[in-house]
Scaffold this motif. Sequence first.
Motif, PDB file in Angstrom:
ATOM      1  N   ALA A  82       0.861  -1.191   0.012  1.00 37.02           N
ATOM      2  CA  ALA A  82      -0.056  -0.004  -0.211  1.00 37.02           C
ATOM      3  C   ALA A  82       0.890   1.265   0.020  1.00 37.02           C
ATOM      4  O   ALA A  82       0.422   2.394  -0.622  1.00 37.02           O
ATOM      5  N   GLY A  85       2.186   1.486  -3.114  1.00 35.34           N
ATOM      6  CA  GLY A  85       1.102   2.081  -4.176  1.00 35.34           C
ATOM      7  C   GLY A  85       0.925   3.709  -4.115  1.00 35.34           C
ATOM      8  O   GLY A  85       0.517   4.141  -5.107  1.00 35.34           O
ATOM      9  N   LEU A  86       0.789   4.057  -2.748  1.00 30.49           N
ATOM     10  CA  LEU A  86       0.559   5.501  -2.674  1.00 30.49           C
ATOM     11  C   LEU A  86       1.672   6.419  -3.060  1.00 30.49           C
ATOM     12  O   LEU A  86       1.598   7.368  -3.730  1.00 30.49           O
ATOM     13  N   SER A  93       0.947  -3.086  -6.878  1.00 32.03           N
ATOM     14  CA  SER A  93       0.476  -2.979  -5.391  1.00 32.03           C
ATOM     15  C   SER A  93      -0.845  -3.341  -5.016  1.00 32.03           C
ATOM     16  O   SER A  93      -1.377  -4.163  -4.364  1.00 32.03           O
ATOM     17  N   ASP A  94      -1.811  -2.787  -6.150  1.00 32.71           N
ATOM     18  CA  ASP A  94      -3.090  -3.091  -5.906  1.00 32.71           C
ATOM     19  C   ASP A  94      -3.487  -4.629  -6.173  1.00 32.71           C
ATOM     20  O   ASP A  94      -4.202  -5.085  -5.475  1.00 32.71           O
ATOM     21  N   ARG A 161      -6.990   3.356  -4.288  1.00 31.75           N
ATOM     22  CA  ARG A 161      -6.592   4.411  -3.371  1.00 31.75           C
ATOM     23  C   ARG A 161      -7.253   4.004  -2.073  1.00 31.75           C
ATOM     24  O   ARG A 161      -6.501   3.961  -0.745  1.00 31.75           O
ATOM     25  N   TYR A 164      -5.736   1.028  -0.176  1.00 28.01           N
ATOM     26  CA  TYR A 164      -4.394   1.620   0.391  1.00 28.01           C
ATOM     27  C   TYR A 164      -4.373   2.132   1.595  1.00 28.01           C
ATOM     28  O   TYR A 164      -3.794   1.731   2.625  1.00 28.01           O
TER      29      TYR A 164
END
Lengths: 255, 155
Positions: A82, A85-86, A93-94, A161, A164
């Motif tokens: 996460a 991903g952010l 990541s997702d 989003r 995450y």
Amino acid sequence: MANTKWTWFHRFGSPKWLYDFAERYNGPLFGVGCALMLGACFWGLFIAPPDYQQGDSFRIIYIHVPTAILAQSCYMMMAAAALVGLVWRMKISDYFIACAAPIGAVMTFLALFTGAVWGKPTWGTWWVWDARLTSMLLLLFLYFGVIALRSSIQSADNRARASYVLVLVGVINIPIIKYSVDWWNTLHQPATFTLTEKPAMPAEMWLPLLIMVIGIYCFFTALVLVRMQAEIVQRELKTRWVHKLLNIEGERSNG
Amino acid sequence: MHPKRKQRLLIICFLVCGLSVAIGLAMYALSENINLFYNPTEISEGKAPEGVKIRAGGMVREGSVSRSEDDLTVKFVLTDFVADVEVNYTGILPDLFREGQGIVALGRINNEGVLIADEVLAKHDENYMPPEVAEALEKSGHKGYGDQYTSDKEY
């Protein structure tokens, strides 16, 4: 940006590279994981000595401890994904969170269930609301939350989003689970294995446990890789390499 | 690292740390409720509420267990080696109940200071060993493999 230091990292972020990596390693990992788990089960159930107080019922440790460790480290991996991903906005990541969350939920459930089965003869109760058991139940609900959140959002970007953020907020629960037995009075015993002291268990008991832990990690990795392959193919359906992979010739499908 | 990414990383770290501190403070404030049981010391100091159901946790004092002749009533003393609490319980005890064992009793304290328990749970410690090892240790005068680990622990 074109720093060589980061190339390995960005390689993992490439769906095609990860697909090929999974193709190569998931079979061996699955085989090794299953062999280790079966061997450790046999060793733990038939060869390891019984406990002086609990007798044979302690043997549930060979399922309980590996699933509990994996339940927590699976969440830590999801939190790391996460964060990546952010910060780096990597789609992979997702995909990882989508594939790992159900496995983590199953592991948490198994840890809670085997704990309850062990608790009845040992403690005299299936369940007690102490800090360790409650924080572990919270972990199960966090996994359910991630799965439910993902299935309730249509837009892929928003879904990524939102999961995450939920995963990162929930990671605070992990140290709480770990240290609950030290911070508060709990019915659950403190850790038998620590990094600084020698284990409060003889080697003929912990060796099969260690093998079981290694086996379950291999099994988990293989399972995640297979699930990620499916996720990658589904989500990258419009790309040329997936078309080639699936032998779709000619016109592109309207996905 | 790209400055934009660095900034995002910093913001996330900051938020997670802030949230951890908030949750940490909340749990610190609630720690009396999170603790599963009171020690005999806390009960003797009057920290445990009176007249409501509480849990008391400690060791069963060696030689303190007495069973009634005609029913399942058991009397024993819970100790943390600082203070003692007397416990009365009628019912079936868990397998691990014995003298020297850590247990948790749920019940009310009556006006004589005796805990009338409705439920007795055994607390298992973190030590595991085969029966032969336990016997050998007992012979050599140690109470258990555990005492080298638990001596510094509470109760």
